[in-house]
Design a protein around this motif. Structure first.
Motif, PDB file in Angstrom:
ATOM      1  N   GLY A 152       0.778  -1.229   0.000  1.00 21.49           N
ATOM      2  CA  GLY A 152       0.000   0.000   0.000  1.00 21.49           C
ATOM      3  C   GLY A 152       0.806   1.274   0.000  1.00 21.49           C
ATOM      4  N   LYS A 153       2.104   1.181  -0.272  1.00 24.37           N
ATOM      5  CA  LYS A 153       2.951   2.379  -0.333  1.00 24.37           C
ATOM      6  C   LYS A 153       3.201   2.737  -1.800  1.00 24.37           C
ATOM      7  CE  LYS A 153       6.159   0.518   2.232  1.00 24.37           C
ATOM      8  NZ  LYS A 153       7.366   0.297   3.048  1.00 24.37           N
ATOM      9  N   TYR A 154       3.075   4.029  -2.089  1.00 24.92           N
ATOM     10  CA  TYR A 154       3.216   4.496  -3.460  1.00 24.92           C
ATOM     11  C   TYR A 154       4.343   5.523  -3.536  1.00 24.92           C
ATOM     12  CZ  TYR A 154      -1.267   2.194  -3.903  1.00 24.92           C
ATOM     13  OH  TYR A 154      -2.254   1.253  -3.898  1.00 24.92           O
ATOM     14  N   GLU A 174       0.048  14.729  -1.549  1.00 26.81           N
ATOM     15  CA  GLU A 174       0.011  14.847  -0.099  1.00 26.81           C
ATOM     16  C   GLU A 174       0.959  15.947   0.389  1.00 26.81           C
ATOM     17  OE1 GLU A 174       0.204  10.970   1.831  1.00 26.81           O
ATOM     18  OE2 GLU A 174      -0.416  10.063  -0.056  1.00 26.81           O
ATOM     19  N   THR A 229      10.423   0.637  -2.062  1.00 33.43           N
ATOM     20  CA  THR A 229       9.328   0.803  -1.106  1.00 33.43           C
ATOM     21  C   THR A 229       9.464  -0.160   0.075  1.00 33.43           C
ATOM     22  OG1 THR A 229       7.982  -0.727  -2.440  1.00 33.43           O
ATOM     23  CG2 THR A 229       7.675   1.627  -2.827  1.00 33.43           C
ATOM     24  N   GLU A 232      10.128   2.203   5.759  1.00 32.42           N
ATOM     25  CA  GLU A 232       8.950   2.961   6.177  1.00 32.42           C
ATOM     26  C   GLU A 232       8.886   4.336   5.521  1.00 32.42           C
ATOM     27  OE1 GLU A 232       6.333   1.806   7.880  1.00 32.42           O
ATOM     28  OE2 GLU A 232       7.414  -0.068   7.568  1.00 32.42           O
ATOM     29  N   SER A 233      10.030   4.889   5.153  1.00 34.70           N
ATOM     30  CA  SER A 233      10.089   6.152   4.424  1.00 34.70           C
ATOM     31  C   SER A 233      11.282   6.097   3.487  1.00 34.70           C
ATOM     32  CB  SER A 233      10.206   7.345   5.380  1.00 34.70           C
ATOM     33  OG  SER A 233      11.376   7.235   6.168  1.00 34.70           O
ATOM     34  N   PRO A 251       8.092  10.643   3.327  1.00 36.29           N
ATOM     35  CA  PRO A 251       7.081   9.596   3.470  1.00 36.29           C
ATOM     36  C   PRO A 251       6.582   9.131   2.105  1.00 36.29           C
ATOM     37  CG  PRO A 251       6.153  11.739   4.000  1.00 36.29           C
ATOM     38  CD  PRO A 251       7.631  11.948   3.821  1.00 36.29           C
ATOM     39  N   TYR A 252       6.131   7.889   2.033  1.00 30.26           N
ATOM     40  CA  TYR A 252       5.527   7.388   0.804  1.00 30.26           C
ATOM     41  C   TYR A 252       4.095   7.908   0.685  1.00 30.26           C
ATOM     42  CZ  TYR A 252       9.460   4.194   0.437  1.00 30.26           C
ATOM     43  OH  TYR A 252      10.720   3.681   0.330  1.00 30.26           O
ATOM     44  N   SER A 254       0.227   7.511   0.356  1.00 30.00           N
ATOM     45  CA  SER A 254      -0.642   6.494   0.949  1.00 30.00           C
ATOM     46  C   SER A 254      -1.748   6.047   0.004  1.00 30.00           C
ATOM     47  CB  SER A 254      -1.261   7.028   2.244  1.00 30.00           C
ATOM     48  OG  SER A 254      -2.005   8.210   1.968  1.00 30.00           O
ATOM     49  N   ARG A 255      -1.830   6.676  -1.165  1.00 31.79           N
ATOM     50  CA  ARG A 255      -2.844   6.279  -2.141  1.00 31.79           C
ATOM     51  C   ARG A 255      -2.245   6.434  -3.541  1.00 31.79           C
ATOM     52  NH1 ARG A 255      -4.062  11.252  -0.077  1.00 31.79           N
ATOM     53  NH2 ARG A 255      -4.437  12.974  -1.554  1.00 31.79           N
TER      54      ARG A 255
END
Length: 542
Positions: A152-154, A174, A229, A232-233, A251-252, A254-255
Protein backbone atom coordinates in the motif's frame (compact mmCIF):
# COMPACT_ATOMS: atom_id res chain seq x y z
CA UNK A 1 33.85 -22.75 -16.17
CA UNK A 2 32.44 -25.97 -17.56
CA UNK A 3 32.95 -26.31 -21.29
CA UNK A 4 29.81 -26.96 -23.31
CA UNK A 5 29.40 -27.46 -27.03
CA UNK A 6 26.06 -27.82 -28.82
CA UNK A 7 25.32 -28.92 -32.36
CA UNK A 8 22.22 -27.42 -33.95
CA UNK A 9 21.47 -30.68 -35.79
CA UNK A 10 21.82 -32.71 -32.58
CA UNK A 11 19.46 -30.32 -30.79
CA UNK A 12 16.80 -30.77 -33.48
CA UNK A 13 17.13 -34.55 -33.46
CA UNK A 14 16.85 -34.70 -29.69
CA UNK A 15 13.75 -32.51 -29.59
CA UNK A 16 12.08 -34.40 -32.44
CA UNK A 17 12.81 -37.65 -30.60
CA UNK A 18 11.17 -36.32 -27.44
CA UNK A 19 8.07 -35.26 -29.34
CA UNK A 20 7.87 -38.53 -31.24
CA UNK A 21 8.20 -40.51 -28.01
CA UNK A 22 5.31 -38.57 -26.54
CA UNK A 23 3.13 -39.23 -29.57
CA UNK A 24 3.95 -42.95 -29.65
CA UNK A 25 3.11 -43.35 -25.98
CA UNK A 26 -0.33 -41.88 -26.63
CA UNK A 27 0.10 -38.94 -24.28
CA UNK A 28 1.34 -35.39 -24.43
CA UNK A 29 4.93 -34.67 -23.36
CA UNK A 30 5.23 -33.79 -19.68
CA UNK A 31 6.09 -30.08 -19.77
CA UNK A 32 4.45 -28.87 -16.58
CA UNK A 33 5.40 -29.48 -12.96
CA UNK A 34 9.01 -30.01 -13.95
CA UNK A 35 11.39 -31.80 -11.65
CA UNK A 36 14.58 -30.13 -10.43
CA UNK A 37 16.56 -32.30 -12.84
CA UNK A 38 14.41 -31.20 -15.79
CA UNK A 39 14.74 -27.55 -14.82
CA UNK A 40 18.52 -27.87 -14.55
CA UNK A 41 18.66 -29.59 -17.95
CA UNK A 42 16.78 -26.66 -19.49
CA UNK A 43 19.03 -24.16 -17.71
CA UNK A 44 22.28 -25.88 -18.71
CA UNK A 45 21.08 -26.20 -22.29
CA UNK A 46 20.16 -22.49 -22.49
CA UNK A 47 23.26 -21.23 -20.70
CA UNK A 48 25.46 -23.23 -23.06
CA UNK A 49 23.69 -21.91 -26.16
CA UNK A 50 24.03 -18.29 -25.01
CA UNK A 51 27.61 -18.76 -23.79
CA UNK A 52 28.77 -19.88 -27.25
CA UNK A 53 26.41 -17.87 -29.48
CA UNK A 54 25.17 -14.60 -27.91
CA UNK A 55 27.04 -11.68 -29.55
CA UNK A 56 26.84 -9.16 -26.68
CA UNK A 57 28.09 -10.91 -23.55
CA UNK A 58 31.64 -9.55 -23.83
CA UNK A 59 30.32 -6.14 -24.92
CA UNK A 60 28.10 -5.87 -21.84
CA UNK A 61 30.97 -6.88 -19.56
CA UNK A 62 33.13 -4.22 -21.18
CA UNK A 63 30.82 -1.21 -21.34
CA UNK A 64 28.28 -1.96 -18.58
CA UNK A 65 30.58 -3.71 -16.11
CA UNK A 66 28.50 -6.90 -15.87
CA UNK A 67 30.16 -10.21 -16.79
CA UNK A 68 27.10 -12.40 -17.36
CA UNK A 69 29.11 -15.61 -17.74
CA UNK A 70 30.69 -15.24 -14.31
CA UNK A 71 27.23 -15.43 -12.70
CA UNK A 72 26.53 -18.99 -13.88
CA UNK A 73 26.57 -20.37 -10.34
CA UNK A 74 24.16 -17.67 -9.16
CA UNK A 75 21.75 -18.43 -12.00
CA UNK A 76 22.00 -22.18 -11.41
CA UNK A 77 21.27 -21.75 -7.71
CA UNK A 78 18.13 -19.76 -8.51
CA UNK A 79 16.97 -22.58 -10.79
CA UNK A 80 17.81 -25.23 -8.20
CA UNK A 81 15.84 -23.38 -5.51
CA UNK A 82 12.76 -22.78 -7.69
CA UNK A 83 9.83 -24.49 -5.96
CA UNK A 84 7.40 -24.66 -8.88
CA UNK A 85 6.95 -23.82 -12.55
CA UNK A 86 6.31 -20.13 -11.82
CA UNK A 87 9.49 -19.61 -9.81
CA UNK A 88 11.47 -21.58 -12.42
CA UNK A 89 10.09 -19.43 -15.27
CA UNK A 90 10.82 -16.23 -13.39
CA UNK A 91 14.37 -17.41 -12.65
CA UNK A 92 14.89 -17.94 -16.39
CA UNK A 93 13.41 -14.50 -17.16
CA UNK A 94 15.62 -12.92 -14.49
CA UNK A 95 18.84 -14.43 -15.87
CA UNK A 96 17.88 -13.22 -19.36
CA UNK A 97 17.16 -9.71 -18.09
CA UNK A 98 20.66 -9.62 -16.65
CA UNK A 99 22.01 -9.65 -20.22
CA UNK A 100 20.28 -6.26 -20.54
CA UNK A 101 19.36 -6.51 -24.21
CA UNK A 102 15.88 -5.91 -25.58
CA UNK A 103 16.12 -8.87 -27.96
CA UNK A 104 17.02 -11.40 -25.23
CA UNK A 105 13.84 -12.74 -23.67
CA UNK A 106 11.19 -15.46 -23.60
CA UNK A 107 8.61 -15.29 -26.40
CA UNK A 108 4.84 -15.93 -26.52
CA UNK A 109 3.37 -18.15 -29.21
CA UNK A 110 2.15 -15.25 -31.38
CA UNK A 111 5.68 -13.84 -31.71
CA UNK A 112 7.22 -17.22 -32.53
CA UNK A 113 4.57 -18.02 -35.11
CA UNK A 114 4.73 -14.64 -36.81
CA UNK A 115 8.53 -14.74 -36.94
CA UNK A 116 8.35 -18.22 -38.45
CA UNK A 117 6.00 -16.85 -41.12
CA UNK A 118 8.45 -14.09 -42.06
CA UNK A 119 11.63 -16.13 -41.98
CA UNK A 120 13.35 -19.26 -43.19
CA UNK A 121 13.67 -22.89 -42.09
CA UNK A 122 15.48 -22.56 -38.72
CA UNK A 123 12.76 -20.24 -37.39
CA UNK A 124 10.05 -22.51 -38.78
CA UNK A 125 11.73 -25.48 -37.08
CA UNK A 126 11.58 -23.71 -33.73
CA UNK A 127 7.83 -23.12 -34.11
CA UNK A 128 7.30 -26.81 -34.94
CA UNK A 129 9.30 -28.08 -31.97
CA UNK A 130 6.89 -26.79 -29.34
CA UNK A 131 3.21 -25.87 -29.10
CA UNK A 132 1.13 -22.77 -28.65
CA UNK A 133 -0.08 -23.95 -25.25
CA UNK A 134 3.45 -24.55 -23.99
CA UNK A 135 4.80 -21.23 -25.20
CA UNK A 136 1.95 -19.21 -23.75
CA UNK A 137 2.00 -21.11 -20.45
CA UNK A 138 5.66 -20.37 -19.82
CA UNK A 139 5.49 -16.82 -21.15
CA UNK A 140 2.67 -15.95 -18.74
CA UNK A 141 4.72 -17.33 -15.84
CA UNK A 142 7.88 -15.49 -16.92
CA UNK A 143 6.21 -12.09 -17.06
CA UNK A 144 3.34 -11.85 -14.57
CA UNK A 145 1.63 -8.45 -14.15
CA UNK A 146 3.83 -6.10 -12.14
CA UNK A 147 2.67 -5.07 -8.69
CA UNK A 148 1.75 -1.37 -8.55
CA UNK A 149 2.96 -0.82 -4.99
CA UNK A 150 4.36 -2.71 -2.04
CA UNK A 151 2.12 -2.96 1.04
CA UNK A 152 0.00 0.00 0.00
CA UNK A 153 2.95 2.38 -0.33
CA UNK A 154 3.22 4.50 -3.46
CA UNK A 155 6.12 6.58 -4.82
CA UNK A 156 6.26 10.10 -3.34
CA UNK A 157 7.47 11.69 -6.57
CA UNK A 158 8.31 10.99 -10.20
CA UNK A 159 11.80 11.79 -11.50
CA UNK A 160 12.79 11.29 -15.14
CA UNK A 161 16.23 10.96 -16.73
CA UNK A 162 17.05 14.18 -18.53
CA UNK A 163 20.39 15.75 -19.35
CA UNK A 164 22.25 13.00 -17.45
CA UNK A 165 20.31 13.74 -14.24
CA UNK A 166 17.05 12.65 -12.61
CA UNK A 167 14.70 15.62 -12.55
CA UNK A 168 11.53 15.65 -10.44
CA UNK A 169 8.56 16.39 -12.72
CA UNK A 170 5.61 15.31 -10.56
CA UNK A 171 5.04 15.14 -6.81
CA UNK A 172 2.33 13.20 -4.96
CA UNK A 173 -0.53 15.44 -3.83
CA UNK A 174 0.01 14.85 -0.10
CA UNK A 175 1.23 17.93 1.77
CA UNK A 176 3.61 15.90 3.93
CA UNK A 177 5.50 14.95 0.75
CA UNK A 178 5.32 18.34 -0.98
CA UNK A 179 6.97 19.96 2.04
CA UNK A 180 10.14 18.00 1.17
CA UNK A 181 10.06 17.65 -2.63
CA UNK A 182 9.28 20.19 -5.34
CA UNK A 183 9.12 19.94 -9.11
CA UNK A 184 12.45 20.84 -10.71
CA UNK A 185 14.67 19.31 -8.01
CA UNK A 186 17.31 16.80 -9.08
CA UNK A 187 17.90 13.52 -7.28
CA UNK A 188 21.47 12.98 -6.07
CA UNK A 189 21.22 9.93 -3.80
CA UNK A 190 18.67 7.20 -3.06
CA UNK A 191 18.94 5.19 0.17
CA UNK A 192 22.46 6.58 0.77
CA UNK A 193 23.72 5.52 -2.68
CA UNK A 194 24.64 7.85 -5.55
CA UNK A 195 21.68 7.74 -7.89
CA UNK A 196 23.62 6.23 -10.83
CA UNK A 197 24.98 3.50 -8.57
CA UNK A 198 21.49 2.85 -7.25
CA UNK A 199 20.10 2.53 -10.78
CA UNK A 200 22.91 0.21 -11.95
CA UNK A 201 22.13 -2.10 -9.02
CA UNK A 202 18.60 -2.56 -10.36
CA UNK A 203 19.87 -4.51 -13.36
CA UNK A 204 17.60 -7.49 -13.89
CA UNK A 205 14.83 -6.19 -11.64
CA UNK A 206 11.24 -6.99 -12.55
CA UNK A 207 10.32 -3.33 -13.01
CA UNK A 208 11.58 -2.00 -15.27
CA UNK A 209 12.53 -5.06 -17.31
CA UNK A 210 15.72 -3.38 -18.44
CA UNK A 211 17.97 -0.59 -17.36
CA UNK A 212 19.20 1.29 -20.41
CA UNK A 213 22.59 2.52 -21.60
CA UNK A 214 23.32 6.18 -22.31
CA UNK A 215 26.18 6.29 -24.85
CA UNK A 216 26.76 10.00 -24.22
CA UNK A 217 27.19 9.72 -20.44
CA UNK A 218 28.40 6.09 -20.64
CA UNK A 219 26.16 5.01 -17.80
CA UNK A 220 23.08 2.91 -17.13
CA UNK A 221 19.84 4.77 -16.55
CA UNK A 222 16.08 4.43 -16.17
CA UNK A 223 13.71 6.66 -18.11
CA UNK A 224 11.65 6.98 -14.94
CA UNK A 225 13.49 6.49 -11.66
CA UNK A 226 12.00 3.46 -9.90
CA UNK A 227 12.04 4.11 -6.14
CA UNK A 228 12.26 1.42 -3.45
CA UNK A 229 9.33 0.80 -1.11
CA UNK A 230 10.90 -1.60 1.40
CA UNK A 231 11.46 0.89 4.23
CA UNK A 232 8.95 2.96 6.18
CA UNK A 233 10.09 6.15 4.42
CA UNK A 234 12.39 7.05 1.54
CA UNK A 235 15.88 8.33 2.25
CA UNK A 236 16.77 10.71 -0.56
CA UNK A 237 19.19 13.56 -1.26
CA UNK A 238 17.95 16.32 -3.56
CA UNK A 239 19.30 19.54 -5.03
CA UNK A 240 16.95 22.47 -5.55
CA UNK A 241 16.98 25.09 -8.31
CA UNK A 242 19.26 27.37 -6.27
CA UNK A 243 21.85 24.60 -5.79
CA UNK A 244 21.06 23.83 -2.15
CA UNK A 245 21.44 20.17 -1.22
CA UNK A 246 18.66 18.71 0.92
CA UNK A 247 18.72 15.36 2.74
CA UNK A 248 15.29 14.10 3.71
CA UNK A 249 13.27 11.12 4.91
CA UNK A 250 10.29 11.46 2.61
CA UNK A 251 7.08 9.60 3.47
CA UNK A 252 5.53 7.39 0.80
CA UNK A 253 2.21 8.32 -0.74
CA UNK A 254 -0.64 6.49 0.95
CA UNK A 255 -2.84 6.28 -2.14
CA UNK A 256 -2.31 5.76 -5.83
CA UNK A 257 -1.69 8.77 -8.06
CA UNK A 258 -0.52 9.31 -11.62
CA UNK A 259 3.22 8.79 -11.27
CA UNK A 260 3.95 8.45 -14.99
CA UNK A 261 5.56 10.62 -17.63
CA UNK A 262 3.56 10.04 -20.83
CA UNK A 263 6.31 10.72 -23.36
CA UNK A 264 6.51 10.74 -26.31
CA UNK A 265 3.08 12.31 -26.79
CA UNK A 266 0.46 10.25 -28.56
CA UNK A 267 -1.90 11.97 -30.96
CA UNK A 268 -5.39 10.60 -31.44
CA UNK A 269 -6.82 12.92 -34.04
CA UNK A 270 -9.96 11.37 -35.61
CA UNK A 271 -8.49 12.17 -39.01
CA UNK A 272 -5.55 9.81 -38.53
CA UNK A 273 -5.48 7.37 -41.46
CA UNK A 274 -4.79 4.31 -39.25
CA UNK A 275 -4.24 3.76 -35.50
CA UNK A 276 -0.51 3.34 -36.25
CA UNK A 277 -0.14 6.53 -38.33
CA UNK A 278 -0.79 10.19 -37.64
CA UNK A 279 -0.41 12.76 -40.40
CA UNK A 280 -0.52 16.54 -40.35
CA UNK A 281 0.65 19.67 -42.15
CA UNK A 282 2.65 22.08 -39.98
CA UNK A 283 4.29 25.51 -40.24
CA UNK A 284 1.45 27.19 -42.06
CA UNK A 285 1.19 24.49 -44.70
CA UNK A 286 4.91 24.21 -45.47
CA UNK A 287 5.97 21.05 -43.59
CA UNK A 288 4.49 17.59 -43.86
CA UNK A 289 4.44 15.52 -40.66
CA UNK A 290 3.88 11.80 -40.14
CA UNK A 291 4.11 9.88 -36.87
CA UNK A 292 4.73 6.12 -37.21
CA UNK A 293 4.27 4.11 -34.01
CA UNK A 294 5.42 0.71 -35.34
CA UNK A 295 7.06 -0.75 -38.43
CA UNK A 296 5.05 -3.97 -38.48
CA UNK A 297 2.06 -3.50 -40.79
CA UNK A 298 3.11 -3.68 -44.43
CA UNK A 299 -0.52 -3.24 -45.52
CA UNK A 300 -0.12 0.46 -44.68
CA UNK A 301 1.94 1.04 -47.85
CA UNK A 302 -1.01 2.50 -49.82
CA UNK A 303 -1.85 4.86 -46.92
CA UNK A 304 1.75 6.04 -46.80
CA UNK A 305 1.74 6.47 -50.56
CA UNK A 306 -1.35 8.70 -50.46
CA UNK A 307 0.17 10.92 -47.78
CA UNK A 308 3.52 11.19 -49.56
CA UNK A 309 1.70 12.07 -52.77
CA UNK A 310 -0.21 14.82 -50.94
CA UNK A 311 2.95 16.50 -49.61
CA UNK A 312 5.30 15.94 -52.56
CA UNK A 313 5.28 19.66 -53.36
CA UNK A 314 6.18 20.79 -49.80
CA UNK A 315 9.75 21.87 -49.02
CA UNK A 316 10.10 19.72 -45.88
CA UNK A 317 8.83 16.47 -44.37
CA UNK A 318 9.18 15.28 -40.75
CA UNK A 319 9.02 11.53 -40.07
CA UNK A 320 8.56 10.99 -36.33
CA UNK A 321 9.58 7.53 -35.04
CA UNK A 322 10.02 8.42 -31.39
CA UNK A 323 8.70 5.57 -29.27
CA UNK A 324 8.82 3.19 -32.26
CA UNK A 325 10.01 -0.21 -31.01
CA UNK A 326 10.68 -1.59 -34.49
CA UNK A 327 9.15 -4.28 -36.67
CA UNK A 328 10.20 -5.06 -40.25
CA UNK A 329 13.11 -3.41 -42.03
CA UNK A 330 11.22 -3.90 -45.30
CA UNK A 331 8.63 -1.42 -43.99
CA UNK A 332 11.05 1.49 -44.02
CA UNK A 333 13.17 0.27 -46.94
CA UNK A 334 10.26 -0.18 -49.35
CA UNK A 335 7.24 1.65 -47.95
CA UNK A 336 8.99 4.81 -46.73
CA UNK A 337 12.33 5.29 -48.48
CA UNK A 338 11.29 3.46 -51.65
CA UNK A 339 8.17 5.57 -52.02
CA UNK A 340 9.96 8.86 -51.37
CA UNK A 341 13.40 8.67 -52.95
CA UNK A 342 13.97 9.98 -56.48
CA UNK A 343 16.86 7.53 -56.97
CA UNK A 344 18.79 4.67 -55.35
CA UNK A 345 20.22 5.39 -51.91
CA UNK A 346 22.40 3.12 -49.79
CA UNK A 347 25.20 2.90 -47.24
CA UNK A 348 27.54 0.29 -45.78
CA UNK A 349 27.50 -1.23 -42.32
CA UNK A 350 29.46 -4.22 -41.03
CA UNK A 351 28.12 -7.42 -39.54
CA UNK A 352 29.64 -10.30 -37.61
CA UNK A 353 28.39 -13.09 -35.38
CA UNK A 354 29.65 -15.65 -32.91
CA UNK A 355 31.43 -18.78 -34.12
CA UNK A 356 29.21 -21.12 -32.05
CA UNK A 357 27.44 -23.99 -33.83
CA UNK A 358 23.87 -23.09 -32.94
CA UNK A 359 23.59 -19.77 -34.83
CA UNK A 360 25.23 -20.94 -38.06
CA UNK A 361 22.06 -22.42 -39.71
CA UNK A 362 20.16 -19.21 -38.92
CA UNK A 363 22.94 -17.13 -40.48
CA UNK A 364 23.23 -19.37 -43.52
CA UNK A 365 19.50 -19.14 -44.14
CA UNK A 366 19.78 -15.36 -44.24
CA UNK A 367 22.99 -15.38 -46.25
CA UNK A 368 21.32 -17.50 -48.94
CA UNK A 369 18.98 -14.56 -49.56
CA UNK A 370 21.50 -11.74 -49.19
CA UNK A 371 25.11 -12.78 -49.93
CA UNK A 372 27.51 -10.47 -48.16
CA UNK A 373 31.10 -9.64 -49.01
CA UNK A 374 33.55 -11.17 -46.52
CA UNK A 375 36.24 -9.04 -44.90
CA UNK A 376 39.11 -10.59 -43.02
CA UNK A 377 39.67 -9.08 -39.59
CA UNK A 378 42.91 -7.60 -40.88
CA UNK A 379 41.01 -6.04 -43.79
CA UNK A 380 38.45 -4.62 -41.35
CA UNK A 381 41.22 -2.88 -39.42
CA UNK A 382 42.73 -1.57 -42.65
CA UNK A 383 39.34 -0.29 -43.80
CA UNK A 384 38.83 1.50 -40.49
CA UNK A 385 42.24 3.13 -40.74
CA UNK A 386 44.28 4.55 -37.90
CA UNK A 387 41.57 7.02 -36.93
CA UNK A 388 38.75 4.50 -36.41
CA UNK A 389 40.42 1.13 -35.82
CA UNK A 390 40.18 1.70 -32.07
CA UNK A 391 36.38 1.75 -32.39
CA UNK A 392 36.24 -1.90 -33.40
CA UNK A 393 34.96 -3.95 -30.41
CA UNK A 394 37.99 -5.97 -29.22
CA UNK A 395 35.97 -9.19 -28.97
CA UNK A 396 35.30 -9.03 -32.72
CA UNK A 397 39.02 -9.55 -33.35
CA UNK A 398 39.08 -12.86 -31.45
CA UNK A 399 38.22 -16.37 -32.57
CA UNK A 400 34.84 -16.05 -30.80
CA UNK A 401 33.58 -14.13 -33.84
CA UNK A 402 33.61 -14.99 -37.54
CA UNK A 403 35.18 -12.72 -40.15
CA UNK A 404 32.90 -9.70 -40.64
CA UNK A 405 30.79 -8.98 -43.69
CA UNK A 406 30.00 -5.75 -45.49
CA UNK A 407 26.28 -5.13 -45.14
CA UNK A 408 25.01 -2.73 -47.80
CA UNK A 409 21.61 -1.35 -46.84
CA UNK A 410 19.52 0.73 -49.16
CA UNK A 411 16.44 1.24 -51.27
CA UNK A 412 15.46 1.97 -54.82
CA UNK A 413 12.37 3.88 -55.98
CA UNK A 414 9.15 1.81 -55.74
CA UNK A 415 6.42 3.78 -57.49
CA UNK A 416 8.11 6.78 -55.88
CA UNK A 417 6.62 10.25 -55.55
CA UNK A 418 10.16 11.54 -56.22
CA UNK A 419 10.18 13.74 -53.17
CA UNK A 420 12.92 16.37 -53.44
CA UNK A 421 12.32 18.40 -50.29
CA UNK A 422 14.29 18.16 -47.08
CA UNK A 423 13.49 15.18 -44.82
CA UNK A 424 13.91 15.13 -41.03
CA UNK A 425 13.75 12.02 -38.86
CA UNK A 426 12.70 12.53 -35.22
CA UNK A 427 14.11 9.86 -32.87
CA UNK A 428 14.58 9.07 -29.19
CA UNK A 429 15.89 6.24 -26.99
CA UNK A 430 12.72 4.23 -27.66
CA UNK A 431 13.53 4.06 -31.39
CA UNK A 432 14.70 0.47 -31.33
CA UNK A 433 15.41 -2.57 -33.49
CA UNK A 434 14.13 -1.89 -37.04
CA UNK A 435 13.47 1.75 -36.09
CA UNK A 436 17.11 1.96 -34.96
CA UNK A 437 18.14 0.44 -38.29
CA UNK A 438 16.14 3.11 -40.13
CA UNK A 439 17.84 5.82 -38.07
CA UNK A 440 21.32 4.42 -38.69
CA UNK A 441 20.55 4.28 -42.42
CA UNK A 442 19.27 7.87 -42.53
CA UNK A 443 22.34 9.16 -40.75
CA UNK A 444 24.87 7.17 -42.78
CA UNK A 445 23.26 7.67 -46.19
CA UNK A 446 22.12 11.26 -45.77
CA UNK A 447 18.55 10.32 -46.70
CA UNK A 448 17.29 12.41 -43.77
CA UNK A 449 18.61 14.77 -41.10
CA UNK A 450 18.28 12.94 -37.78
CA UNK A 451 17.06 15.08 -34.88
CA UNK A 452 16.52 14.13 -31.23
CA UNK A 453 18.49 12.03 -28.76
CA UNK A 454 20.45 8.78 -28.96
CA UNK A 455 18.44 5.79 -30.13
CA UNK A 456 17.84 2.39 -28.53
CA UNK A 457 20.48 0.33 -30.36
CA UNK A 458 20.59 -3.24 -31.71
CA UNK A 459 19.14 -2.32 -35.07
CA UNK A 460 21.75 -3.50 -37.60
CA UNK A 461 21.69 -7.16 -38.55
CA UNK A 462 19.45 -10.18 -38.87
CA UNK A 463 16.22 -11.39 -37.25
CA UNK A 464 17.07 -12.70 -33.74
CA UNK A 465 17.74 -16.42 -33.34
CA UNK A 466 15.36 -18.57 -31.29
CA UNK A 467 15.88 -21.69 -29.20
CA UNK A 468 13.44 -24.18 -27.65
CA UNK A 469 14.25 -25.50 -24.19
CA UNK A 470 13.99 -29.32 -24.31
CA UNK A 471 11.80 -30.06 -21.27
CA UNK A 472 9.59 -27.01 -20.87
CA UNK A 473 9.20 -26.09 -24.55
CA UNK A 474 9.85 -22.46 -23.60
CA UNK A 475 11.19 -20.38 -26.52
CA UNK A 476 14.00 -17.88 -25.93
CA UNK A 477 15.26 -15.43 -28.53
CA UNK A 478 18.60 -13.65 -28.67
CA UNK A 479 20.41 -11.43 -31.20
CA UNK A 480 21.86 -13.35 -34.11
CA UNK A 481 24.70 -10.96 -34.92
CA UNK A 482 26.54 -7.80 -33.98
CA UNK A 483 26.10 -4.85 -36.31
CA UNK A 484 28.81 -2.20 -36.60
CA UNK A 485 28.09 1.42 -37.45
CA UNK A 486 29.99 3.13 -40.30
CA UNK A 487 32.50 4.34 -37.69
CA UNK A 488 33.06 0.66 -36.69
CA UNK A 489 31.51 0.98 -33.22
CA UNK A 490 28.98 -1.67 -32.18
CA UNK A 491 25.47 -0.39 -32.74
CA UNK A 492 24.34 -2.00 -29.48
CA UNK A 493 27.05 -0.05 -27.64
CA UNK A 494 27.08 3.38 -29.33
CA UNK A 495 23.53 3.31 -30.74
CA UNK A 496 22.99 6.13 -33.25
CA UNK A 497 23.60 9.72 -32.25
CA UNK A 498 21.55 12.21 -34.29
CA UNK A 499 22.92 14.88 -36.57
CA UNK A 500 21.21 17.43 -34.31
CA UNK A 501 21.07 16.48 -30.62
CA UNK A 502 18.03 17.91 -28.78
CA UNK A 503 16.65 17.11 -25.33
CA UNK A 504 13.69 18.61 -23.53
CA UNK A 505 14.57 21.28 -20.99
CA UNK A 506 12.70 21.66 -17.71
CA UNK A 507 10.46 24.42 -19.04
CA UNK A 508 9.44 22.23 -22.00
CA UNK A 509 8.69 19.36 -19.63
CA UNK A 510 6.53 21.47 -17.31
CA UNK A 511 4.56 23.02 -20.17
CA UNK A 512 3.96 19.55 -21.60
CA UNK A 513 2.88 18.09 -18.26
CA UNK A 514 0.43 20.95 -17.77
CA UNK A 515 -1.08 20.54 -21.22
CA UNK A 516 -1.21 16.77 -20.92
CA UNK A 517 -2.97 16.95 -17.52
CA UNK A 518 -5.61 19.25 -19.01
CA UNK A 519 -6.15 17.03 -22.07
CA UNK A 520 -4.71 19.61 -24.46
CA UNK A 521 -2.22 17.26 -26.16
CA UNK A 522 -3.91 16.25 -29.40
CA UNK A 523 -1.53 17.34 -32.15
CA UNK A 524 2.17 18.17 -32.67
CA UNK A 525 3.08 21.25 -30.67
CA UNK A 526 6.49 22.97 -30.79
CA UNK A 527 5.74 25.01 -27.67
CA UNK A 528 6.73 22.02 -25.52
CA UNK A 529 8.38 19.63 -28.01
CA UNK A 530 12.00 20.81 -28.31
CA UNK A 531 13.00 18.32 -31.03
CA UNK A 532 9.99 19.16 -33.17
CA UNK A 533 10.67 22.86 -32.61
CA UNK A 534 14.24 22.41 -33.84
CA UNK A 535 13.05 20.50 -36.92
CA UNK A 536 10.72 23.34 -37.83
CA UNK A 537 13.53 25.87 -37.36
CA UNK A 538 15.80 23.82 -39.64
CA UNK A 539 13.02 23.41 -42.18
CA UNK A 540 12.61 27.19 -42.31
CA UNK A 541 16.33 27.61 -42.96
CA UNK A 542 17.30 28.73 -39.45
Amino acid sequence: MRKRSFSYRAVLLTLFALLLAGLLSGCSPNWQDLTTEQKLEDFNFLFGILKDNHPYLALKARNEGYDWLSHEGEFEQAIRESADDASFAQAIAWMLRQVNNGHTNVLPAASVQSTAGWNEKPWKDVARLTSEARMNYWYSLCYPPASVASQGKYPPFLAIYNGGQYVVVRVAPEQAIQSYVQVGMTVLRVEDRPVREYVAAQRGSVHPYRVLYDPTQKCLYQRELVLPTEEESLSVTLRDAQGAVIEAQVPYASRTWDATYPWPPKYADPGSPTPNLYTDILAGGNVGYIRIASLLDRTEAPVLRRFFESIRHLPALIIDIRGNGGGLSSYWEQDIVGQLTPGPVDCDFYLTWRSGDYVQPFVQAKMALMPLKVLSKTALVEKAGSGLAGNIPPEVMTGDFVNPRVLTVGATPRDSVNYRGRIFLLVDDRSYSAAEGFTAFCKASGFATVVGTWTGGDGIGFTPAEVVLPNSGMVVRFPLGMGLNPDFTANEESHTLPHVFVEQNLDDILVYMSKWASGAVSQPDPTYDAALRRCLELASGD
